[in-house]
Design a protein around this motif. Sequence first.
Motif, mmCIF file in Angstrom:
data_model
loop_
_atom_site.group_PDB
_atom_site.id
_atom_site.type_symbol
_atom_site.label_atom_id
_atom_site.label_comp_id
_atom_site.label_asym_id
_atom_site.label_seq_id
_atom_site.Cartn_x
_atom_site.Cartn_y
_atom_site.Cartn_z
ATOM 1 N N SER A 40 20.609 34.904 -6.119
ATOM 2 C CA SER A 40 20.986 34.347 -7.427
ATOM 3 C C SER A 40 21.924 35.305 -8.145
ATOM 4 C CB SER A 40 19.744 34.098 -8.287
ATOM 5 O OG SER A 40 19.135 35.318 -8.647
ATOM 6 N N GLN A 42 23.497 35.561 -12.254
ATOM 7 C CA GLN A 42 23.369 34.987 -13.587
ATOM 8 C C GLN A 42 24.099 35.850 -14.599
ATOM 9 O OE1 GLN A 42 19.275 34.593 -14.700
ATOM 10 N NE2 GLN A 42 19.725 33.371 -16.472
ATOM 11 N N HIS A 55 21.861 40.026 -10.550
ATOM 12 C CA HIS A 55 22.072 39.600 -9.163
ATOM 13 C C HIS A 55 20.819 39.925 -8.360
ATOM 14 C CE1 HIS A 55 26.194 40.203 -10.651
ATOM 15 N NE2 HIS A 55 26.500 39.223 -9.820
ATOM 16 N N TYR A 108 17.364 43.839 -6.779
ATOM 17 C CA TYR A 108 17.926 43.275 -8.009
ATOM 18 C C TYR A 108 18.824 44.309 -8.682
ATOM 19 C CZ TYR A 108 14.111 39.959 -7.367
ATOM 20 O OH TYR A 108 13.257 39.023 -6.843
#
Length: 138
Positions: A40, A42, A55, A108
């Motif tokens: 993902s 964002q 991320h 992350y």
Amino acid sequence: MTTNQLTTAIANTLTQHFHDIPNHPASTPSEKGITYRLLSAQLTRERSDRFVQSHAFEIRWLNPNDIPATLPDELFEALETIDVEGTPYRATEMRWETENDTPRMLVYYTMRTTKVSESAATMQQLEQRPTALKVTRE
């Protein structure tokens, strides 16, 4: 920083730290090595001039029956801080979990960015030329 730049930095980091082990995007079929994929991305606005980019990446060892004992520690060390075009980025979270009996590492990266307001135009140099003054008499 773009998502593509971050993904490229992860691929480069895996290549540098695991040069004997092939690594490739998860979309590329293979039976050996390490895969990586973006889970993902964002972008969230905090204020009018401040944003947060988040991320999440998944890293997998393709042969779950033959995982080197040192792999988890080596992956943590390699991906904790990565270089994105000369700027170091530190992971905000890293963890191992199992999905369908297959271990995977989740990494992350979170960055805060500030929109820089455009500066006022600087003064430009004026050029002054002497002109002839025409005097007329009546």
